[in-house]
Design a protein around this motif. Structure first.
Motif, PDB file in Angstrom:
ATOM      1  N   UNK A 380      -0.430  -7.115   1.446  1.00  0.00           N
ATOM      2  CA  UNK A 380      -0.425  -5.983   2.378  1.00  0.00           C
ATOM      3  C   UNK A 380       0.571  -4.922   1.928  1.00  0.00           C
ATOM      4  N   UNK A 381       1.710  -5.358   1.395  1.00  0.00           N
ATOM      5  CA  UNK A 381       2.717  -4.396   0.941  1.00  0.00           C
ATOM      6  C   UNK A 381       2.306  -3.721  -0.365  1.00  0.00           C
ATOM      7  N   UNK A 382       1.555  -4.439  -1.193  1.00  0.00           N
ATOM      8  CA  UNK A 382       1.020  -3.816  -2.400  1.00  0.00           C
ATOM      9  C   UNK A 382      -0.015  -2.759  -2.050  1.00  0.00           C
ATOM     10  N   UNK A 383      -0.813  -3.027  -1.004  1.00  0.00           N
ATOM     11  CA  UNK A 383      -1.832  -2.063  -0.574  1.00  0.00           C
ATOM     12  C   UNK A 383      -1.196  -0.760  -0.124  1.00  0.00           C
ATOM     13  N   UNK A 384      -0.005  -0.841   0.485  1.00  0.00           N
ATOM     14  CA  UNK A 384       0.703   0.357   0.950  1.00  0.00           C
ATOM     15  C   UNK A 384       1.648   0.908  -0.106  1.00  0.00           C
ATOM     16  N   UNK A 385       1.637   0.324  -1.275  1.00  0.00           N
ATOM     17  CA  UNK A 385       2.470   0.721  -2.419  1.00  0.00           C
ATOM     18  C   UNK A 385       3.964   0.644  -2.123  1.00  0.00           C
ATOM     19  N   UNK A 386       4.347  -0.371  -1.365  1.00  0.00           N
ATOM     20  CA  UNK A 386       5.770  -0.646  -1.231  1.00  0.00           C
ATOM     21  C   UNK A 386       6.306  -1.188  -2.551  1.00  0.00           C
ATOM     22  N   UNK A 387       5.460  -1.867  -3.277  1.00  0.00           N
ATOM     23  CA  UNK A 387       5.762  -2.310  -4.632  1.00  0.00           C
ATOM     24  C   UNK A 387       4.650  -1.832  -5.553  1.00  0.00           C
ATOM     25  N   UNK A 388       4.966  -1.670  -6.814  1.00  0.00           N
ATOM     26  CA  UNK A 388       3.954  -1.349  -7.817  1.00  0.00           C
ATOM     27  C   UNK A 388       3.552  -2.620  -8.534  1.00  0.00           C
ATOM     28  N   UNK A 389       2.246  -2.768  -8.737  1.00  0.00           N
ATOM     29  CA  UNK A 389       1.718  -3.996  -9.324  1.00  0.00           C
ATOM     30  C   UNK A 389       2.027  -4.070 -10.816  1.00  0.00           C
ATOM     31  N   UNK A 390       2.007  -5.288 -11.355  1.00  0.00           N
ATOM     32  CA  UNK A 390       2.241  -5.498 -12.781  1.00  0.00           C
ATOM     33  C   UNK A 390       0.963  -5.368 -13.604  1.00  0.00           C
ATOM     34  N   UNK A 391      -0.162  -5.671 -12.958  1.00  0.00           N
ATOM     35  CA  UNK A 391      -1.418  -5.681 -13.703  1.00  0.00           C
ATOM     36  C   UNK A 391      -2.558  -5.384 -12.733  1.00  0.00           C
ATOM     37  N   UNK A 392      -3.622  -4.750 -13.247  1.00  0.00           N
ATOM     38  CA  UNK A 392      -4.793  -4.464 -12.429  1.00  0.00           C
ATOM     39  C   UNK A 392      -4.706  -3.112 -11.747  1.00  0.00           C
ATOM     40  N   UNK A 393      -5.548  -2.932 -10.718  1.00  0.00           N
ATOM     41  CA  UNK A 393      -5.595  -1.677  -9.966  1.00  0.00           C
ATOM     42  C   UNK A 393      -5.826  -1.953  -8.493  1.00  0.00           C
ATOM     43  N   UNK A 394      -5.284  -1.062  -7.667  1.00  0.00           N
ATOM     44  CA  UNK A 394      -5.601  -1.054  -6.248  1.00  0.00           C
ATOM     45  C   UNK A 394      -6.159   0.326  -5.933  1.00  0.00           C
ATOM     46  N   UNK A 395      -7.383   0.355  -5.433  1.00  0.00           N
ATOM     47  CA  UNK A 395      -8.060   1.622  -5.166  1.00  0.00           C
ATOM     48  C   UNK A 395      -8.204   1.838  -3.664  1.00  0.00           C
ATOM     49  N   UNK A 396      -7.965   3.058  -3.234  1.00  0.00           N
ATOM     50  CA  UNK A 396      -8.205   3.454  -1.844  1.00  0.00           C
ATOM     51  C   UNK A 396      -9.196   4.597  -1.860  1.00  0.00           C
ATOM     52  N   UNK A 397     -10.390   4.322  -1.353  1.00  0.00           N
ATOM     53  CA  UNK A 397     -11.436   5.337  -1.407  1.00  0.00           C
ATOM     54  C   UNK A 397     -11.801   5.698  -2.833  1.00  0.00           C
TER      55      UNK A 397
END
Length: 581
Positions: A380-397
């Motif tokens: 949930x915190x990755x979805x809100x970009x409280x942290x930046x991921x190490x690998x992959x992508x999170x897309x919103x729209x």
């Protein structure tokens, strides 16, 4: 010089430019301090001139001296006022700008940074370190550079006037500075160690205050007090040692400087007897020598303050050089689907989630379930970009959130954290945090939907009641409902609920679930809950196990596919009814 100041002292370009100006103005001020000795020399020269050289000597009346002194005082006052503006005003302005810059950077740093730093450490950097920064820059740094420049100019003039007497006067300066610098490494190491110990004292104090309930509950007051005073005594003792070492170095260097007066007196007497100089030159050099050493003694004293500057600047640089989260400030996604594509995240060598892929669609409720530590809250915190991921992508729209400014991104999120944070103000203002400028009517409506009205009516001042630090006057369920009211008030298209109903009883949970069912319509909802009956109605369930996805589907599909899900249902004593067509 500007780039040098920016790099060495973690200053802005404007601050470095102002420091250069302050050094220049302080140099001019130091040179104007030679005016009084010059007037004295003129008077002595005139008084000692014999009748045979009277025509060649300076012939000034008392009125002339008065006018010269008044003019001298005017120039010195003007230069001092000019220097004050350039030095102190600009230093305090730069300090304020550095504080604001640090605050802005902290706002853009990922939460992983704050996980590595104690709050007391950050507070000490913002307040204690910056106060020391102000003091050192207003009283030491410009003075050191300016005194070095002005002393060099005066030294060149003295050596040019009389090389032998000049060397007799100036040899002690480099020797004194060398002796002081020889103790620098010891002072620096001691200062760094003291800073660490002082941080430990502050951390211990903060932890004791935060855990005071547990300390009292288990009768640990004496033990906590003893541990705190042991650390405090250790820090104080080390600070005393630093002061002694610095004081001895400063005193010894100052004593050595006084030897210059002796060498000038002895050398000058020999030259006077040999007829190489006259009595006027001899007296001038004796007075001049004492005047030269005063600013050098000031430099040595300031060097003790500079020792502390390295550790202060080091912590400021650490914050300023940390990679911040940046991106597009304008963000208008075509929809509010959240897609995780092969996402992995961890802290240093510790992996939290690995290769996670799923989509939380708009208009649906996506439930994240799994044991504690499986990565639910992290996602949930990755979805809100409280942290930046190490690998992959999170897309919103369809847009990569790593390219969106966090502030612009979070405008689309309403979040209910597991740990509720409330402020020492009224219930109304705590709810208003959800929407800046919300009207009282909107706040009352959000409070009603979140079932806050039940306990608000019992408060002495109703919704205007001040609830204490972090809502200490409220129960866990009441604090949770205020947090939910915030999310309702914000009415964002995406809702993240991390254990949103964990602190509520069954009756209140049912009431809030009914209220939330209206709120979440046509929105993207990601919910976390341990109570299975809360999430069985979700459109999609994501079962996490040790940071990886074990199964995805709705309640019926999960029951058919996942043995772990069936076991979880069994453990929660909820019977699963499978509809057979």
């Amino acid at each position: 010089m500007i780039n040098y100041f920016m790099k060495k002292y973690a200053m802005s370009q404007t601050g470095a430019n102002n420091l250069r100006k302050a050094v220049f103005s302080r140099t001019i001020l130091n040179l104007t301090k030679m005016f009084p000795p010059m007037i004295a020399f003129m008077f002595i020269f005139q008084s000692l001139s014999d009748m045979d050289t009277a025509e060649e000597a300076i012939a000034l009346t008392p009125q002339n001296y008065v006018l010269i002194i008044l003019a001298m005082l005017f120039v010195m006052f003007f230069v001092a006022r000019w220097d004050y503006t350039r030095l102190y005003t600009n230093v305090y302005s730069e300090s304020a700008n550095v504080r604001v810059d640090i605050a802005n950077r902290l706002k853009k740093l990922p939460l992983s940074y704050f996980g590595k730093r104690n709050i007391s450490d950050l507070a000490a950097t913002m307040m204690g370190d910056m106060s020391l920064y102000e003091e050192i820059f207003s009283h030491a740094v410009p003075h050191i550079y300016a005194t070095g420049i002005s002393t060099t100019i005066i030294s060149v003039l003295i050596l040019n006037y009389n090389l032998k007497l000049g060397l007799a006067a100036l040899w002690v300066i480099p020797v004194s500075l060398l002796i002081f610098f020889l103790s620098k490494n010891k002072r620096k190491k001691s200062n760094e160690k003291w800073v660490e110990q002082n941080r430990e004292v502050l951390d211990d104090l903060q932890e004791t205050i935060e855990q005071i309930q547990e300390i009292k509950s288990y009768n640990m007051e004496e033990k906590a007090k003893k541990q705190f005073f042991e650390k405090l005594q250790k820090s104080t003792k080390l600070k005393g040692t630093i002061e002694i070492v610095t004081g001895v170095a400063v005193a010894f260097s100052g004593m050595l400087l006084k030897m210059g007066i002796v060498t000038v007196a002895v050398t000058g007497a020999q030259m006077l007897l040999a007829g190489e100089i006259n009595i006027f030159v001899y007296i001038v050099f004796l007075i001049m020598t004492a005047s030269i050493y005063l600013p050098i003694e000031g430099i040595i004293a300031f060097m003790g303050m500079i020792d502390m500057l390295d550790s202060v600047v080091g912590r400021i640089k650490e914050i300023k050089t940390m990679p911040i989260q940046e991106g597009e400030s304008k963000f208008h996604p075509k929809n509010y689907d959240i897609e995780f594509k092969d996402v992995s995240f961890g802290y240093e060598d510790y992996s939290v989630v690995r290769n996670v892929s799923f989509t939380a669609k708009q208009g649906e409720v996506t439930a994240l379930i799994g044991a504690s530590g499986s990565g639910k809250t992290t996602l949930t915190k990755l979805a809100a970009r409280f942290w930046d991921i190490n690998k992959g992508k999170i897309l919103l729209g369809g847009e990569d959130i790593s390219k969106v400014d966090p502030e612009a991104l979070l405008k689309n999120f309403s979040i209910v954290f597991q740990e509720v944070v409330l402020f020492n103000t009224s219930i109304k203002e705590n709810i208003r945090i959800g929407k800046k400028g919300a009207t009282d009517a909107e706040i009352f409506e959000a409070a009603k939907i979140a079932r806050c009205d039940e306990f608000i009516e019992k408060m002495p001042n109703g919704i205007e009641t001040v609830i204490g630090e972090n809502g200490e006057r409220l129960s866990g369920g009441e604090r949770q409902r205020i947090s939910i009211a915030r999310a309702i008030l914000k009415d964002a298209p995406i809702i993240l609920m991390d254990e949103a109903t964990a602190s509520l009883d069954v009756e209140n949970e049912s009431l809030i679930q009914e209220a939330l069912s209206e709120l979440i319509r046509e929105k993207t909802v990601i919910v976390i809950a341990h109570r299975m009956r809360t999430i069985r109605s979700a459109d999609k369930i994501v079962f996490l196990n040790n940071g990886e996805i074990e199964a995805i589907g709705n309640d019926k599909e999960m029951y058919e596919r996942s043995a772990a899900y069936r076991k979880m249902l069994s453990d929660s004593k909820i019977e699963q009814t499978v509809t057979v067509n």
